[in-house]
Design a protein around this motif. Structure first.
Motif, PDB file in Angstrom:
ATOM      1  N   TRP A 115      59.553   7.070   4.364  1.00 36.19           N
ATOM      2  CA  TRP A 115      60.277   5.961   4.993  1.00 36.19           C
ATOM      3  C   TRP A 115      59.484   4.661   4.856  1.00 36.19           C
ATOM      4  O   TRP A 115      60.036   3.621   4.505  1.00 36.19           O
ATOM      5  CB  TRP A 115      60.526   6.286   6.469  1.00 36.19           C
ATOM      6  N   VAL A 125      54.611   5.373  15.803  1.00 29.33           N
ATOM      7  CA  VAL A 125      55.019   5.452  14.400  1.00 29.33           C
ATOM      8  C   VAL A 125      56.526   5.669  14.282  1.00 29.33           C
ATOM      9  O   VAL A 125      57.157   5.169  13.356  1.00 29.33           O
ATOM     10  CB  VAL A 125      54.217   6.537  13.650  1.00 29.33           C
ATOM     11  N   GLN A 126      57.111   6.368  15.230  1.00 30.31           N
ATOM     12  CA  GLN A 126      58.558   6.617  15.203  1.00 30.31           C
ATOM     13  C   GLN A 126      59.356   5.327  15.412  1.00 30.31           C
ATOM     14  O   GLN A 126      60.376   5.118  14.776  1.00 30.31           O
ATOM     15  CB  GLN A 126      58.936   7.643  16.274  1.00 30.31           C
ATOM     16  N   TYR A 127      58.881   4.454  16.301  1.00 27.59           N
ATOM     17  CA  TYR A 127      59.676   3.285  16.686  1.00 27.59           C
ATOM     18  C   TYR A 127      59.165   1.951  16.156  1.00 27.59           C
ATOM     19  O   TYR A 127      59.858   0.941  16.263  1.00 27.59           O
ATOM     20  CB  TYR A 127      59.807   3.230  18.216  1.00 27.59           C
ATOM     21  N   LYS A 134      53.398  11.572   7.895  1.00 28.32           N
ATOM     22  CA  LYS A 134      54.697  12.238   8.032  1.00 28.32           C
ATOM     23  C   LYS A 134      55.856  11.286   7.755  1.00 28.32           C
ATOM     24  O   LYS A 134      56.913  11.720   7.301  1.00 28.32           O
ATOM     25  CB  LYS A 134      54.851  12.839   9.437  1.00 28.32           C
ATOM     26  N   ARG A 135      55.671  10.010   8.011  1.00 28.62           N
ATOM     27  CA  ARG A 135      56.734   9.020   7.774  1.00 28.62           C
ATOM     28  C   ARG A 135      56.488   8.207   6.511  1.00 28.62           C
ATOM     29  O   ARG A 135      57.100   7.165   6.299  1.00 28.62           O
ATOM     30  CB  ARG A 135      56.850   8.083   8.972  1.00 28.62           C
ATOM     31  N   TYR A 138      50.776  10.944  11.778  1.00 27.30           N
ATOM     32  CA  TYR A 138      52.167  10.514  11.950  1.00 27.30           C
ATOM     33  C   TYR A 138      52.583   9.505  10.887  1.00 27.30           C
ATOM     34  O   TYR A 138      53.732   9.517  10.432  1.00 27.30           O
ATOM     35  CB  TYR A 138      52.402   9.980  13.366  1.00 27.30           C
ATOM     36  N   GLU A 171      52.589   9.283  18.035  1.00 28.53           N
ATOM     37  CA  GLU A 171      53.882   9.747  17.519  1.00 28.53           C
ATOM     38  C   GLU A 171      54.986   8.769  17.891  1.00 28.53           C
ATOM     39  O   GLU A 171      55.793   8.376  17.049  1.00 28.53           O
ATOM     40  CB  GLU A 171      54.204  11.141  18.050  1.00 28.53           C
ATOM     41  N   TRP A 172      55.026   8.348  19.138  1.00 25.10           N
ATOM     42  CA  TRP A 172      56.025   7.383  19.596  1.00 25.10           C
ATOM     43  C   TRP A 172      55.894   6.078  18.819  1.00 25.10           C
ATOM     44  O   TRP A 172      56.891   5.520  18.353  1.00 25.10           O
ATOM     45  CB  TRP A 172      55.839   7.127  21.100  1.00 25.10           C
TER      46      TRP A 172
END
Length: 114
Positions: free
Chosen positions: A53, A12-14, A49-50, A46, A9-10
């Motif tokens: 974007w 893919v988020q950053y 989910k993104r 993840y 999760e971290w």
């Protein structure tokens, strides 16, 4: 790869779009499939989910490599491939033949009619 999964999760988020595509490509190239496909901790969950974007901001090669990874592992992601379909005009007009072929192959492999 297990340690990467624990921070999926971290990551893919950053991560940048290229880093996400490279990670998905590496998992698929080595045939690394999580113990529970699309589990709550899955890297591919993840990414899915993104996906909006990723498709809006990624280069066509990155999108193609990500789609290839999903298809290679047999992970059907309606979110990812729906976003590819929505952006298909932009992707086709700004891509080279190999990039378009990679995306088409992924769609065909997973039987998505984009």
């Amino acid at each position: 790869f297990h340690q990467i999964e624990t921070r999926a999760e971290w990551f893919v988020q950053y991560a940048k779009t290229q880093e996400i595509a490279n990670m998905a490509w590496a998992f698929a190239t080595l045939g690394v499939v999580e113990s529970q496909a699309l589990s709550s901790q899955s890297l591919f969950t993840y990414i899915e989910k993104r996906s909006s974007w990723l498709i809006r901001h990624g280069q066509t090669q990155e999108i193609g490599n990500t789609a290839w990874a999903f298809a290679t592992l047999g992970i059907k992601s309606s979110a990812l491939f729906s976003e590819i379909e929505k952006q298909s005009e932009r992707l086709v007009s700004s891509s080279n033949p190999q990039e378009i072929a990679n995306i088409a192959w992924a769609c065909g492999t997973l039987q998505f009619k984009a």
